[in-house]
Design an enzyme around this catalytic site. Structure first.
Site, PDB file in Angstrom:
ATOM      1  N   CYS A 156       0.865  -1.184   0.000  1.00  0.00           N
ATOM      2  CA  CYS A 156       0.000   0.000   0.000  1.00  0.00           C
ATOM      3  C   CYS A 156       0.899   1.230   0.000  1.00  0.00           C
ATOM      4  O   CYS A 156       1.723   1.391   0.910  1.00  0.00           O
ATOM      5  CB  CYS A 156      -0.868  -0.039   1.255  1.00  0.00           C
ATOM      6  SG  CYS A 156      -1.867   1.443   1.503  1.00  0.00           S
TER       7      CYS A 156
ATOM      8  N   CYS B 226      -0.900   3.631  -6.387  1.00  0.00           N
ATOM      9  CA  CYS B 226      -1.823   3.027  -5.422  1.00  0.00           C
ATOM     10  C   CYS B 226      -2.000   1.597  -5.894  1.00  0.00           C
ATOM     11  O   CYS B 226      -2.270   1.360  -7.083  1.00  0.00           O
ATOM     12  CB  CYS B 226      -3.161   3.758  -5.418  1.00  0.00           C
ATOM     13  SG  CYS B 226      -4.444   2.904  -4.467  1.00  0.00           S
TER      14      CYS B 226
HETATM   15  N1  DGL Z   1      -3.983   0.511  -1.763  1.00  0.00           N
HETATM   16  C1  DGL Z   1      -3.670   1.740  -1.134  1.00  0.00           C
HETATM   17  C2  DGL Z   1      -2.446   2.402  -1.759  1.00  0.00           C
HETATM   18  O1  DGL Z   1      -1.636   1.758  -2.395  1.00  0.00           O
HETATM   19  C3  DGL Z   1      -4.680   2.808  -0.844  1.00  0.00           C
HETATM   20  C4  DGL Z   1      -6.131   2.682  -0.854  1.00  0.00           C
HETATM   21  C5  DGL Z   1      -6.814   3.483   0.239  1.00  0.00           C
HETATM   22  O2  DGL Z   1      -7.129   4.663   0.046  1.00  0.00           O
HETATM   23  O3  DGL Z   1      -7.018   2.884   1.300  1.00  0.00           O
HETATM   24  O4  DGL Z   1      -2.234   3.575  -1.590  1.00  0.00           O
END
Ligand code: DGL
Length: 262
Positions: free
Chosen positions: A77, A192
């Protein structure tokens, strides 16, 4: 990591976005034991106050470490990594691999020298990201695009209820600049981990063809490197996924998760 028992790898994200990183890591090391923790009770991370979110991430990851005793933790993430990787490393002695915007390779490959970084609002506004631009963007013009909605659309896509084209198109539109052709964006960093779940939609809705840069293969290479002293073994046990909400996934999502081996 010199032992011969299979390594336990903990993959962490706010939701299902980390699956895009997980699938590459499994390809590199199918013999490891995988535990995926989705903090869906805290989703979305992308627009939350920093101090509370750091505390939450350190707490949730800490509980998962205590429970599953991983040999390696992948923070799949960007929002969590750019915010809390330093605190996680300080709090727990296990090795961490983070996910941060792939600005360096994007600038290196861009011919027009104009790239866009598409991430959550927090990721693109963070000092961590600005420091990457100062260090690696060189002569490249970098457009930062923070989307409040795309991670949610990616969750919907996987759950079988895709968002309409117009909604996705308006989120990615700011990545495409105007001007003479040589200044057009030619590379977009998927900053993301949720966004590769929408890649086919992005390609279909793009103002013109660009390279969408997904960092997952590079993360998988880093994980494989950290595991190199552990000899590859037979394909490991089925991966397991845990949602912090405690909710069981609805049938469509369960079907999608099954395709990832869960
Ligand atoms: N998957 C997450 C990232 O790579 C973010 C998603 C969220 O806003 O929770 O930033």
């Amino acid at each position: 990591m010199t032992e011969s028992r299979p390594a336990t790898v903990l993959i962490f994200d706010s939701g299902v976005g980390g699956l895009t990183v997980f699938r590459e890591i499994v390809r590199a090391r199918p013999d490891a034991r995988y535990i995926y923790v989705a903090d869906d009770a805290g989703f979305p991370y992308g627009n939350q106050p920093e101090a509370a979110l750091i505390a939450r991430i350190v707490d949730v990851v800490g509980k998962a470490i205590a429970l599953h005793k991983p040999d390696l933790v992948v923070i799949a993430c960007n929002t969590a990594s750019t915010l809390a990787l330093a605190q996680l490393r300080a709090a727990y002695p296990v090795p961490f691999v983070g996910t941060v915007p792939a600005i360096k390779p994007a600038c290196a490959q861009s011919k027009s020298k104009r790239i866009a970084v598409l991430g959550t609002q927090s990721t693109v506004s963070r000092e961590y990201t600005r420091a990457l631009i100062r260090e690696f963007a060189g002569d490249c013009n970098v457009v930062l695009v923070g989307s409040p909605k795309l991670a949610g659309y990616a969750e919907l896509e996987l759950a079988g209820t895709p968002a309409p084209d117009a909604d996705i198109k308006s989120e990615i539109a700011p990545c495409f600049g105007e001007g003479p052709p040589e200044h057009y964006t030619d590379t977009i960093v998927l900053a993301c981990t949720h966004y590769p779940l929408l890649i086919e939609r992005f390609r279909a809705l793009a103002a013109w063809p660009v390279d969408w840069l997904d960092p997952a293969p590079a993360i998988a290479r880093r994980v494989a490197e950290l595991m190199r002293e552990r000899p590859p073994g037979p394909v490991g046990e089925r991966p397991r996924i845990f949602f912090t909400s405690g909710r069981a996934p609805a049938p469509a999502l369960a079907g999608a998760l099954a395709q990832y081996g869960f």
